[in-house]
Structure formats: C-alpha cells, structure tokens
Design a protein around this motif. Structure first.
Motif, mmCIF file in Angstrom:
data_model
loop_
_atom_site.group_PDB
_atom_site.id
_atom_site.type_symbol
_atom_site.label_atom_id
_atom_site.label_comp_id
_atom_site.label_asym_id
_atom_site.label_seq_id
_atom_site.Cartn_x
_atom_site.Cartn_y
_atom_site.Cartn_z
ATOM 1 N N GLU A 406 74.029 34.651 70.253
ATOM 2 C CA GLU A 406 74.586 35.930 69.822
ATOM 3 C C GLU A 406 75.865 36.241 70.599
ATOM 4 O O GLU A 406 76.840 36.730 70.053
ATOM 5 C CB GLU A 406 73.555 37.051 70.043
ATOM 6 C CG GLU A 406 72.324 36.957 69.166
ATOM 7 C CD GLU A 406 72.604 37.247 67.711
ATOM 8 O OE1 GLU A 406 73.524 38.062 67.448
ATOM 9 O OE2 GLU A 406 71.930 36.651 66.845
ATOM 10 N N LYS A 407 75.828 35.956 71.882
ATOM 11 C CA LYS A 407 76.982 36.169 72.754
ATOM 12 C C LYS A 407 77.254 34.878 73.516
ATOM 13 O O LYS A 407 76.325 34.169 73.914
ATOM 14 C CB LYS A 407 76.706 37.296 73.760
ATOM 15 C CG LYS A 407 76.410 38.646 73.122
ATOM 16 C CD LYS A 407 77.662 39.291 72.546
ATOM 17 C CE LYS A 407 77.360 40.690 72.023
ATOM 18 N NZ LYS A 407 78.574 41.342 71.474
ATOM 19 N N PRO A 408 78.522 34.518 73.728
ATOM 20 C CA PRO A 408 78.829 33.272 74.439
ATOM 21 C C PRO A 408 78.414 33.350 75.903
ATOM 22 O O PRO A 408 78.366 34.418 76.510
ATOM 23 C CB PRO A 408 80.350 33.160 74.306
ATOM 24 C CG PRO A 408 80.829 34.565 74.090
ATOM 25 C CD PRO A 408 79.743 35.245 73.320
ATOM 26 N N LEU A 409 78.076 32.188 76.462
ATOM 27 C CA LEU A 409 77.769 32.101 77.884
ATOM 28 C C LEU A 409 79.061 32.147 78.694
ATOM 29 O O LEU A 409 80.147 31.884 78.175
ATOM 30 C CB LEU A 409 77.042 30.791 78.190
ATOM 31 C CG LEU A 409 75.634 30.598 77.614
ATOM 32 C CD1 LEU A 409 75.167 29.182 77.909
ATOM 33 C CD2 LEU A 409 74.663 31.599 78.223
ATOM 34 N N LYS A 446 76.817 34.774 82.857
ATOM 35 C CA LYS A 446 76.459 35.940 82.055
ATOM 36 C C LYS A 446 75.839 35.481 80.751
ATOM 37 O O LYS A 446 76.387 34.623 80.062
ATOM 38 C CB LYS A 446 77.680 36.823 81.765
ATOM 39 C CG LYS A 446 77.328 38.101 81.003
ATOM 40 C CD LYS A 446 78.530 39.009 80.826
ATOM 41 C CE LYS A 446 78.140 40.302 80.110
ATOM 42 N NZ LYS A 446 79.306 41.199 79.942
ATOM 43 N N TYR A 447 74.681 36.072 80.456
ATOM 44 C CA TYR A 447 73.987 35.758 79.203
ATOM 45 C C TYR A 447 73.496 37.053 78.583
ATOM 46 O O TYR A 447 72.900 37.891 79.259
ATOM 47 C CB TYR A 447 72.804 34.816 79.462
ATOM 48 C CG TYR A 447 71.872 34.671 78.273
ATOM 49 C CD1 TYR A 447 72.273 33.961 77.152
ATOM 50 C CD2 TYR A 447 70.608 35.263 78.284
ATOM 51 C CE1 TYR A 447 71.428 33.829 76.061
ATOM 52 C CE2 TYR A 447 69.757 35.134 77.198
ATOM 53 C CZ TYR A 447 70.172 34.410 76.086
ATOM 54 O OH TYR A 447 69.343 34.290 74.998
ATOM 55 N N VAL A 448 73.732 37.219 77.297
ATOM 56 C CA VAL A 448 73.281 38.406 76.561
ATOM 57 C C VAL A 448 72.323 37.943 75.470
ATOM 58 O O VAL A 448 72.686 37.109 74.634
ATOM 59 C CB VAL A 448 74.470 39.168 75.930
ATOM 60 C CG1 VAL A 448 73.969 40.402 75.185
ATOM 61 C CG2 VAL A 448 75.478 39.566 77.002
ATOM 62 N N ASP A 449 71.092 38.487 75.489
ATOM 63 C CA ASP A 449 70.127 38.054 74.476
ATOM 64 C C ASP A 449 70.341 38.794 73.165
ATOM 65 O O ASP A 449 71.238 39.631 73.032
ATOM 66 C CB ASP A 449 68.689 38.217 74.984
ATOM 67 C CG ASP A 449 68.275 39.671 75.175
ATOM 68 O OD1 ASP A 449 68.971 40.576 74.677
ATOM 69 O OD2 ASP A 449 67.250 39.913 75.840
ATOM 70 N N MET A 455 72.036 39.360 81.404
ATOM 71 C CA MET A 455 71.692 38.854 82.720
ATOM 72 C C MET A 455 72.964 38.329 83.363
ATOM 73 O O MET A 455 73.638 37.452 82.813
ATOM 74 C CB MET A 455 70.653 37.735 82.624
ATOM 75 C CG MET A 455 70.412 36.983 83.935
ATOM 76 S SD MET A 455 69.717 38.012 85.261
ATOM 77 C CE MET A 455 67.997 38.106 84.739
ATOM 78 N N ASN A 456 73.321 38.885 84.511
ATOM 79 C CA ASN A 456 74.519 38.476 85.234
ATOM 80 C C ASN A 456 74.110 37.890 86.580
ATOM 81 O O ASN A 456 73.498 38.577 87.404
ATOM 82 C CB ASN A 456 75.449 39.670 85.471
ATOM 83 C CG ASN A 456 75.920 40.300 84.177
ATOM 84 O OD1 ASN A 456 76.841 39.808 83.538
ATOM 85 N ND2 ASN A 456 75.268 41.396 83.783
#
Length: 868
Positions: A406-409, A446-449, A455-456
C-alpha cells in the motif's frame, strides 16, 4: 401411412424415454451390490459410501454410476486415518453392461472424481497405510467366477484432488493440492499413448524446514506407456514451475527394486524471464513488456535407481551471467545479476548430495548485495557455510520490482555476516559448535500497513557472536508509542531453521506505550460497515523475558504512569511479575497471567491497590464499578487486595465480566459520604429517620467481598454510626439487583418523641438500664430503584409498651413505699409487731382505707359534757 409411422416412432421414443428413467431404478440395487462386493473382497479397511446412483443421461450414450461420499478408513496400526475419500466418484460403462449376469463383471470404460483425497502415511517402522489389500490367506478361494468389476479404462479425470504424503522416520511431508488432471488412452492395450493435462500446487517440508509452499506446477504431456514393462516415456511435453518453462526427455520405469530413472530436463529458452517466472505470482506481476538482458538457464539430469537405500545420481545447474531486468512503468532496474548454483549427487547416496551457491549478486543503483553458501551432508546432519555482504536501499525495491505494498518501504539495510554451523548443533543448542561473526543494521526504516498504521525504525543493530545474536540497539516509533529495546537471542538459528522457540532476554524502555498501536485490525465483512479490531495473538514461537519500564502506558481509557515490571512470554501466555504503576492517585501492583492459547483468551491476576482514589478507580474500571457501585457516593482513598480470574474479550482484550470470579479485601481511608448522589442512601434515610449520612464515619472500614457468575457476595462487616452499631451483609448482581440485610443496634432515644417522653419520666438510673433495640432493614430492588422494608415501627411500638409498663410498675412501687412509711409512722412505741406490706393492688387499697379510717378517728375531738 405416414401418420402411422410417425405414431409408431413417437411411441417408441416415449418407451425409450420411460425406459431411460426406469432402468436406473431396476439396476440400482444390483450395482450397489457389485460395488460393495468388489471392495470388500479386496481390501482390509473400513469402507463406506452414502449412495450409488445410475444415470443414462449424464454420460449418454454410456451409462454412469455415481458413488457419493466414498471413504476408506484404515485399521490398525493406522486406525482412524483416512486413506481415500471422494465426495463423488463416477464410473462410466456401456449400457449393455447392465444386463450382465451376476457372475459377469461390469467393464468400466472411464472414471472421474470430485473433491478427492489420498493420504499416504509411513510410520517409524516403514509400514505404509496404503497396504490394505487382503492377504492370500484372507481372500476367498477362487471359484472360477469373474470379478464383479473389471477396468478397461479409456479416459479418466480428477477435479480438485489432494494428495498428501508423510514419512514419520524422515519427517518428509509433501502435499499436492488443487490437483486437476485428465488423461485419455486405451488401457486395454499393453502399449499406449496417454494424453494428459495436469495442474497442481506443491508444498514440501523436510523436518521443520519448508522448501516449497503452494508452488504452482503444470504439465501437458503425451506419455508413452508400456503396461507390460511398467515403463513411462516422455514424448511431447510442456511443463511449468510457476512460470518457469521446462521440457523433459527420457523415461522412468517401475522395477522390483524401486523406480529406474533416466531423465533429462532443461529450459527451452535462455531468456532471463525464465528466472522471473520462478517467483510466485502473489509476489510478482505480469512478465509482459519486461525488458531483460542476459540469460537464465536450468539444466539437469537424473539417472539411476530410487530405492530404499539409493537415489538416482543427479546434477541440476542454475545459472545466469551479467543479467538485468526492468519492469514497465518502474523507474529503476536491477543490474549485474549473477547466479551460479549447483545441486549435485555423484554417488547415488542421499547424504552425498550437496548444494553450492557459488555466487548470487545484484545491484540497484550504486548499492550492491551478494551472497554465497555451501550445504553438505544434507540427509543426516546438514553442514552450512554462508556469507552475506552488501547494502540494500529498501526504498528502491518497489521502484525496481512490482512489490504489492500500500505504501513503499524506506530504509537502509546493511549486512556483513558470516556463519558456519551444523543442524544437529542447532537442534541441541550446542552453541559452541556455531560460528557467527559480523553485523546487520537497519536505519531509517518505515512501513505503513493497509490500515494506515506506520512502523518507524530509526536504528536497529544486530551483532552476530559465535554463541548468540545480540540486539545491541533497537529504536522505533509506531502510532503514539516509542520503543527502545536491547537484548540477546539465544537460539536464532534454531528458530530460523528448525522452527524452534525463539528464546531471549530483553530490556524495554519507553516514554509512552499505547496498547492500541500493537493491535491488529481485521478486514470488514460484507455486512460490517466498520473494521473490527481484534486482539493480537501471543506468538507460539516466543519464549523470552522482557524487563520493561515506561513513563506512560495507554490502555483502553486508562493512563498508567511510571510502569515497571517483568513480562515472561511462553506457551502463548504472558506472565506478569512485580508490575507496578501509578494510577488513580495511588499505586497498583500486578502479578498474574494472560493466555491466548485457547480460542477464548483467559487471565488470572492478583492486584494490590494502595491509596488509590475511590472516585477515579470505581468510575474508570468497569470491573470495580460492577463489584461495588460506589463511585460519586464515597470519596476518599482505598487500600485493597483483589484476586480475580476469567475470560478476556477476544476483540478488545478486556475482562468479560460475565466470567469474572475472585475475592476482594478492601479498607477505606479518609472517606466522606455524598448521600445525595445515591438513590439507595436517600431511600434508606427516608425509611430510618434518625440516620444522618453526613455523620456516617467509614474510615478504616474493612470489607471482604467475593464474586462469581455475575454475583457479588458481601461478608458481614460493621459500621459505627455515633452510638449505633450497624452490620451489613448480602449480595448484589452485576445487573445491579440487590438483596442486603442491615442490622442496627439502636439506643431507645432514637425511636421517636413518644418514646423519649416516656424515657424522661424514668429515673436516671432506670433510663441508663434500658437495652438497645434491634432494628432490621431488608434492602432489595436495584441501586437505582431500591426497595427498603424495616421493622422500625414494630420496634418502636414494643419499646413504648414496655416503657408504659415500666412506668406503672414504678408508680405501684412508689405507693407501696409511702404506705409502708405511713404505717411505721403511726405505730405505738414499744410495738414490735412486724408490719405486713400488702402484696396486691386490692390489698393495698383495703389496707390504705383501714389505715385512713383509723387515723381519722384518732384525730376526732371528744364531745364536751355540761353539768346540770
């Protein structure tokens, strides 16, 4: 004439249609009997089927027999295991076979099945569960009659089939799932060409290592079959593993000692797209318009005997040199790809198989990553020697490869690690035989589920030592939470390679932890408008301890300050040791356990409340509110110990009050009562007028409470109200319904003006001798609508009656005394006769009258006489 012919044809057609419907009913029992006879005469297992139906339409012009819910269940030593099952098995035959006599076989020309299963198991002794054929001694003697069913297959088909294989001794597990397979060929001939089409998904595990997980395979082939010699030769064929194309050449043959292989295989082309085709579709995208350079080839052979003691010799070479690829619409490419891998067995002994990953490397922009490894001694105790080195900018991954996120790493991963170990040492935790060195770090991650939770990880540094893996630094934020963790992992490789527990000891520090940040959100169902929050399951693989310190913890609607304690995670449970927090103006200590092992989470806790504010705690904690609804009524502090257990709500991880049970021992400190906020206290003072709740003193009151099944039981405890003693006991439910007893030991002066007027007439000495009057109150109804009954009126009436009686007796006693004094006063000197005091009222009256008359006569003056 034409009309007659048409009429006859119509009648014949009608008869045929009627016969087509009638014949199945005429032959159904015969077919069931032959199926049951064929099975029971050949297998030693429990066989059952729901029904067998005959249709002349399903496979017209042939007849079709459908067997529903067929199952074959093993007997000892595999008792209860399912060997074969089919939701539906169809047998195709000529209609004329229906008219065979009882001793003639029905020739089956084709078969098909839906939703089938074959489950092959080998136990530790090497015995297989498929060996269910009746032994010669058990079979009935051959009387020369034909078998009930004979197979002359020309076509077959299986739909949604599953094949399972498990060997307990080698711990090899293989599953072929979603099998769709069909074949056509005349098995009545000894030599035939079988045209087949097959698709399936393959999963393979050896011991606790997973090698393939639902890998898609397909094969369209013409197989040359020699039934007499059990030899199968690949002719025209096209195979795929995921999207990697392969072609086969050669044969395999069943022989007495096992299976003889002489096979060669290769990729039909050398394009690097072949490599991308290996990646499962869930993690890749269409290969159309992907630009590639360089090559990728898979070439190999297998030649020799597969038996109990040998495997075919084989050599599989996977190679690519200076390759690259770039997906359309993505800005970056992966370049300088080198792959050089060989899987080899040169002896035919399984343990001599070895894997050489001589090189695997690639680059994205300026970042280069490489790996190499060797694996030997694979069958008994695998020896691993590997190295990783390089840098990966995680932000470039989604720019070079179509990762579905959904969101890039983002973040930089760096590795420089070498390791050398054997699997036996890993399994036995013999760390002295494991050689690790190097570091691995992650920064700016940084990861966005899919639910928007981020999560940073600002810094993560792992150091590999010979005996352990040290988490030297881990700093992260997510939502409202921040984390700083250090610690040690004691069996990292056992977790990675042997599916063992992940053991470790960690220290956690945080300025603020919000429990909601670590909850998962389930996908909404079609009928739900909002996503449903579900509690995070405690992972079964964790076996570690965590010493934690947090300035603030946010849980549900609570704010906990200065939280310290130890958490032990094991067996899907968390044990809390010496957890302390400042909350509600005091401190709460916690020891206990939360388990998510079962479907319904459970907890068992001991709480120690010290100087907590009653108004806050009994307002914000639903549990305390149900146990004792005193919020807003009693103000002050509370000391308490609480033991409680029950279930947790599986979604919110909060106590399910319907299952709550336990005990509470509490002491009230520095309390005041606000009776105006309590309907119950207002009603109580209305019924017992002399009570003034403002004068009620609850300081140092101790109460013991137990609760279970939604009921609270209050053990008797005393309250001191001025010079009145009160004892309270009873029960109430979490539904707020009450059943309480209030026993009052009341001085007589509180029981009304009439009683006080009578008491005033008593002598001080007699008034002091009055006993306290027991007054009882029964409190029912609910806390919001109480129903109070008392015996106050009866107690007051009894008191007044007793006081009146006492007054009369006092007057009588006074009269007796005065009469006695009067009698003694009028006695002549020297008269020693004892005065008898009248005993009854009538005697008193009579005696008094006599005395009075005598006294009056004495007082009469004598008449004067005159002298004539």
């Amino acid at each position: 004439m034409v009309k007659k012919i048409l009429k006859i044809i119509g009648i014949v057609l009608l008869l045929l249609v009627v016969a087509a419907f009638a014949i199945p009913y005429l032959f159904e029992d015969q077919i069931k009997a032959k199926i049951a006879k064929s099975i029971n005469e050949n297998v030693d297992a429990t066989v059952a089927f729901k029904d067998a139906d005959l249709s002349l339409f399903k496979s017209f012009p042939s007849a079709n027999v459908s067997i529903e819910k067929l199952s074959i269940i093993n007997k000892a030593p595999f008792a209860g295991d399912t060997l074969v099952s089919f939701d539906e098995l169809n047998l195709k035959m000529s209609v004329m076979e229906l008219f065979n006599s009882d001793d003639e076989p029905m020739n089956i020309e084709g078969l098909s099945s839906k939703n089938g299963l074959i489950n092959i198991i080998f136990n530790k002794d090497g015995v297989g569960n498929y060996d269910i054929a009746l032994k010669n001694a058990e079979k009935k003697p051959d009387d020369g009659k034909s078998k009930p069913l004979a197979f002359k297959i020309k076509e077959y088909e299986v739909e949604n089939f599953k094949f399972k294989y498990y060997d307990e001794s080698s711990k090899i597990s293989m599953v072929l799932d979603s099998i769709n397979h069909s074949g056509t060929g005349d098995f009545a001939n000894d030599v035939l060409d079988l045209t087949t089409k097959t698709t399936a998904k393959v999963s393979l595990n050896m011991d606790k290592m997973n090698y393939m997980n639902k890998v898609a395979i397909s094969l369209d082939a013409i197989l040359g079959i020699d039934l007499k010699n059990s030899k199968y030769t690949f002719k025209e064929n096209k195979a795929k593993i995921n999207e990697l194309p392969l072609e086969f050449d050669g044969f395999l043959q069943m022989v007495d000692a096992g299976q003889q292989y002489d096979l060669k295989f290769k990729t039909p082309t050398s394009s690097f797209k072949n490599f991308l085709g290996l990646i499962p579709s869930a993690y890749s995208s269409s290969l159309d318009n992907v630009k590639t350079s360089g090559d990728f080839t898979v070439v190999g052979f297998a030649k020799g005997l597969l038996s109990d003691t040998t495997v075919p010799k084989f050599n599989i070479a996977i190679a690519s040199n200076n390759a690259s690829f770039q997906y359309p619409n993505l800005p970056k490419s992966v370049k300088n790809i080198v792959i050089d891998t060989k899987i080899i067995n040169e002896t035919g002994v399984m343990n001599d198989t070895y894997v050489n990953l001589d090189k695997l490397s690639f680059s994205i922009d300026q970042d280069v990553f490489s790996a190499k490894a060797t694996i030997k001694n694979v069958a008994t105790n695998a020896l691993v020697d590997a190295a990783l080195k390089g840098t990966i900018n995680l932000g470039n991954l989604s720019k070079a490869y179509p990762i579905k996120l959904e969101k890039p790493l983002s973040g930089i991963l760096k590795a420089d690690v070498t390791t050398k170990f054997d699997m036996a040492s890993v399994e036995k935790s013999q760390y002295e035989n494991i050689n690790n060195a190097g570091t691995m770090s992650l920064s700016g991650f940084k990861y966005v589920d899919e639910n928007g939770k981020a999560m940073n990880i600002s810094t993560a540094l792992v150091q590999f030592n010979p005996s352990r893996v040290n988490l030297q630094e881990f700093k992260a934020t997510t939502g409202k939470s921040d984390l700083s963790v250090t610690g040690v992992l004691e069996n990292f490789y056992g977790f990675v390679f042997r599916n063992q527990e992940l053991k470790g000891n960690f220290n956690l520090n945080s300025n603020q932890l919000a429990v909601d940040d670590f909850m998962t959100t389930a996908e909404p169902t079609k009928t739900e408008a909002k996503a449903k929050t579900e509690a995070m399951k405690i992972p079964a693989f964790l076996n570690c301890s965590l010493t934690a310190k947090a300035n603030t913890v946010l849980y549900d609607n609570l704010t906990l300050k200065d939280v310290t304690g130890k958490l032990i995670v094991k067996d899907q449970a968390v044990t809390l040791e010496n957890v302390k927090t400042n909350i509600f103006g005091g401190q709460i200590g916690v020891n206990g356990m939360v388990s998510t092992k079962e479907e319904t989470p459970k907890f068992n806790m001991n709480l120690n409340l010290n100087q907590v504010d009653i108004a806050q705690s009994f307002t914000q904690l639903d549990m305390l509110k149900k146990i004792a609804p005193i919020a807003g009524i009693i103000n002050g502090k509370l000391n308490s110990t609480i033991k409680l257990s029950g279930n947790l709500d599986a979604n919110e991880m909060t106590p399910d009050l319907k299952t709550l049970s336990g005990d509470l021992l509490g002491q009230l400190l520095s309390t005041t009562v606000n009776s105006s906020n309590s309907t119950l206290l207002t009603a109580l003072t209305s019924n017992i007028k002399f009570l003034d709740m403002k004068k009620l003193n609850l300081n140092d009151i101790k109460a013991a409470i137990s609760f279970k099944d939604g009921k609270v039981n209050v053990k008797p405890f005393d309250i001191k109200y001025q010079d009145i003693k009160a004892t309270v006991s009873g029960t109430h439910g979490f539904d707020q319904l009450m059943n309480y007893n209030l026993k009052l030991d009341v001085p007589a002066k509180y029981l009304g003006t009439e009683a006080n007027a009578l008491i005033a007439k008593l002598t001080p000495a007699n008034a002091a001798k009055l006993d306290n009057i027991p007054v009882n109150a029964i409190i029912g109804g609910s806390f919001s609508q109480p129903k109070i009954t008392t015996d106050l009126k009866a107690a007051t009436t009894t008191l007044v009656t007793n006081l009146v009686k006492q007054q009369k007796e006092q007057l009588i006693g006074k009269g007796k005394t005065e009469l006695e004094n009067l009698i003694n006063k009028n006695k002549k000197p020297g008269d020693t006769t004892k005065t008898s005091v009248p005993a009854t009222k009538e005697e008193v009256k009579t005696k008094a009258k006599d005395l009075l008359n005598g006294w009056l006569k004495k007082k009469e003056k004598p008449k004067e006489t005159t002298t004539p």
